[in-house]
Design a protein around this motif. Sequence first.
Motif, PDB file in Angstrom:
ATOM      1  N   ARG A   1       0.849  -1.183   0.000  1.00  0.00           N
ATOM      2  CA  ARG A   1       0.000   0.000   0.000  1.00  0.00           C
ATOM      3  C   ARG A   1       0.887   1.236   0.000  1.00  0.00           C
ATOM      4  N   VAL A   2       0.787   1.999  -1.085  1.00  0.00           N
ATOM      5  CA  VAL A   2       1.525   3.256  -1.216  1.00  0.00           C
ATOM      6  C   VAL A   2       0.497   4.381  -1.254  1.00  0.00           C
ATOM      7  N   ILE A   3       0.625   5.319  -0.319  1.00  0.00           N
ATOM      8  CA  ILE A   3      -0.294   6.455  -0.252  1.00  0.00           C
ATOM      9  C   ILE A   3       0.505   7.735  -0.385  1.00  0.00           C
ATOM     10  N   VAL A   4       0.083   8.579  -1.324  1.00  0.00           N
ATOM     11  CA  VAL A   4       0.686   9.893  -1.510  1.00  0.00           C
ATOM     12  C   VAL A   4      -0.360  10.916  -1.062  1.00  0.00           C
ATOM     13  N   GLN A   5      -0.048  11.603   0.029  1.00  0.00           N
ATOM     14  CA  GLN A   5      -0.980  12.563   0.615  1.00  0.00           C
ATOM     15  C   GLN A   5      -1.117  13.799  -0.277  1.00  0.00           C
ATOM     16  N   PRO A   6      -2.164  14.617  -0.050  1.00  0.00           N
ATOM     17  CA  PRO A   6      -2.311  15.864  -0.821  1.00  0.00           C
ATOM     18  C   PRO A   6      -1.112  16.782  -0.614  1.00  0.00           C
ATOM     19  N   PRO A   7      -0.865  17.676  -1.550  1.00  0.00           N
ATOM     20  CA  PRO A   7       0.249  18.624  -1.386  1.00  0.00           C
ATOM     21  C   PRO A   7       0.075  19.458  -0.122  1.00  0.00           C
ATOM     22  N   SER A   8       1.186  19.696   0.559  1.00  0.00           N
ATOM     23  CA  SER A   8       1.144  20.537   1.752  1.00  0.00           C
ATOM     24  C   SER A   8       1.152  22.004   1.326  1.00  0.00           C
ATOM     25  N   PRO A   9       0.754  22.901   2.216  1.00  0.00           N
ATOM     26  CA  PRO A   9       0.754  24.327   1.883  1.00  0.00           C
ATOM     27  C   PRO A   9       2.150  24.860   1.530  1.00  0.00           C
ATOM     28  N   THR A  10       3.185  24.198   2.022  1.00  0.00           N
ATOM     29  CA  THR A  10       4.548  24.650   1.743  1.00  0.00           C
ATOM     30  C   THR A  10       5.204  23.882   0.601  1.00  0.00           C
ATOM     31  N   GLY A  11       4.470  22.909   0.027  1.00  0.00           N
ATOM     32  CA  GLY A  11       4.991  22.124  -1.082  1.00  0.00           C
ATOM     33  C   GLY A  11       5.399  20.735  -0.658  1.00  0.00           C
ATOM     34  N   GLY A  12       5.324  19.821  -1.592  1.00  0.00           N
ATOM     35  CA  GLY A  12       5.678  18.435  -1.339  1.00  0.00           C
ATOM     36  C   GLY A  12       4.488  17.632  -0.842  1.00  0.00           C
ATOM     37  N   ARG A  13       4.635  16.315  -0.926  1.00  0.00           N
ATOM     38  CA  ARG A  13       3.575  15.397  -0.524  1.00  0.00           C
ATOM     39  C   ARG A  13       4.162  14.288   0.331  1.00  0.00           C
ATOM     40  N   ARG A  14       3.544  14.028   1.469  1.00  0.00           N
ATOM     41  CA  ARG A  14       3.990  12.954   2.356  1.00  0.00           C
ATOM     42  C   ARG A  14       3.709  11.620   1.682  1.00  0.00           C
ATOM     43  N   VAL A  15       4.683  10.711   1.782  1.00  0.00           N
ATOM     44  CA  VAL A  15       4.577   9.388   1.160  1.00  0.00           C
ATOM     45  C   VAL A  15       4.622   8.331   2.261  1.00  0.00           C
TER      46      VAL A  15
ATOM     47  N   PRO B   1      10.753   6.555 -12.750  1.00  0.00           N
ATOM     48  CA  PRO B   1       9.983   7.758 -12.449  1.00  0.00           C
ATOM     49  C   PRO B   1       8.935   8.083 -13.510  1.00  0.00           C
ATOM     50  N   GLU B   2       9.213   7.730 -14.759  1.00  0.00           N
ATOM     51  CA  GLU B   2       8.258   7.984 -15.846  1.00  0.00           C
ATOM     52  C   GLU B   2       6.998   7.136 -15.702  1.00  0.00           C
ATOM     53  N   ASP B   3       7.111   5.984 -15.026  1.00  0.00           N
ATOM     54  CA  ASP B   3       5.978   5.076 -14.859  1.00  0.00           C
ATOM     55  C   ASP B   3       5.117   5.403 -13.644  1.00  0.00           C
ATOM     56  N   VAL B   4       5.642   6.188 -12.712  1.00  0.00           N
ATOM     57  CA  VAL B   4       4.948   6.461 -11.455  1.00  0.00           C
ATOM     58  C   VAL B   4       3.503   6.922 -11.652  1.00  0.00           C
ATOM     59  N   PRO B   5       3.215   7.870 -12.552  1.00  0.00           N
ATOM     60  CA  PRO B   5       1.820   8.335 -12.688  1.00  0.00           C
ATOM     61  C   PRO B   5       0.829   7.250 -13.123  1.00  0.00           C
ATOM     62  N   THR B   6       1.305   6.170 -13.713  1.00  0.00           N
ATOM     63  CA  THR B   6       0.400   5.137 -14.237  1.00  0.00           C
ATOM     64  C   THR B   6       0.295   3.909 -13.339  1.00  0.00           C
ATOM     65  N   LEU B   7       1.035   3.870 -12.249  1.00  0.00           N
ATOM     66  CA  LEU B   7       1.017   2.696 -11.378  1.00  0.00           C
ATOM     67  C   LEU B   7      -0.280   2.652 -10.581  1.00  0.00           C
ATOM     68  N   THR B   8      -1.049   1.590 -10.766  1.00  0.00           N
ATOM     69  CA  THR B   8      -2.369   1.503 -10.141  1.00  0.00           C
ATOM     70  C   THR B   8      -2.304   1.217  -8.648  1.00  0.00           C
ATOM     71  N   TRP B   9      -1.178   0.774  -8.143  1.00  0.00           N
ATOM     72  CA  TRP B   9      -1.066   0.457  -6.724  1.00  0.00           C
ATOM     73  C   TRP B   9      -0.618   1.653  -5.881  1.00  0.00           C
ATOM     74  N   ILE B  10      -0.504   2.829  -6.506  1.00  0.00           N
ATOM     75  CA  ILE B  10      -0.245   4.062  -5.759  1.00  0.00           C
ATOM     76  C   ILE B  10      -1.571   4.784  -5.594  1.00  0.00           C
ATOM     77  N   GLU B  11      -1.909   5.120  -4.346  1.00  0.00           N
ATOM     78  CA  GLU B  11      -3.138   5.846  -4.055  1.00  0.00           C
ATOM     79  C   GLU B  11      -2.795   7.335  -3.926  1.00  0.00           C
ATOM     80  N   TRP B  12      -3.327   8.111  -4.849  1.00  0.00           N
ATOM     81  CA  TRP B  12      -3.093   9.557  -4.862  1.00  0.00           C
ATOM     82  C   TRP B  12      -4.242  10.231  -4.128  1.00  0.00           C
ATOM     83  N   ARG B  13      -3.959  10.877  -3.021  1.00  0.00           N
ATOM     84  CA  ARG B  13      -5.009  11.535  -2.255  1.00  0.00           C
ATOM     85  C   ARG B  13      -5.037  13.025  -2.558  1.00  0.00           C
ATOM     86  N   GLY B  14      -6.254  13.530  -2.743  1.00  0.00           N
ATOM     87  CA  GLY B  14      -6.437  14.963  -2.964  1.00  0.00           C
ATOM     88  C   GLY B  14      -6.236  15.382  -4.404  1.00  0.00           C
TER      89      GLY B  14
END
Length: 73
Positions: free
Chosen positions: A5-19, A48-61
């Motif tokens: 389970r890979v979860i990428v949190q929404p962007p923070s107000p200062t930039g970046g996303r917790r993984v 890195p080019e494949d990251v946006p298409t990986l179905t097992w990464i949960e993108w939040r927000g």
Amino acid sequence: MAAIRVIVQPPSPTGGRRVRVDGEILGIAYSTRDLAEFLRRAGLEVDPEDVPTLTWIEWRGMGPDHWGPETGG
């Protein structure tokens, strides 16, 4: 691939996303390249080019094109 389970949190107000991988915070990513590096350190070799298409990464927000901080108009 084993169930992971890979979860990428929404962007923070200062930039970046917790993984998180299997509940463990790996750090703050500022790009898909950063995320791929965190995954490599966790034992998952991904291009890195494949990251946006990986179905097992949960993108939040927001999806993989947003790393913040978002500029409003």
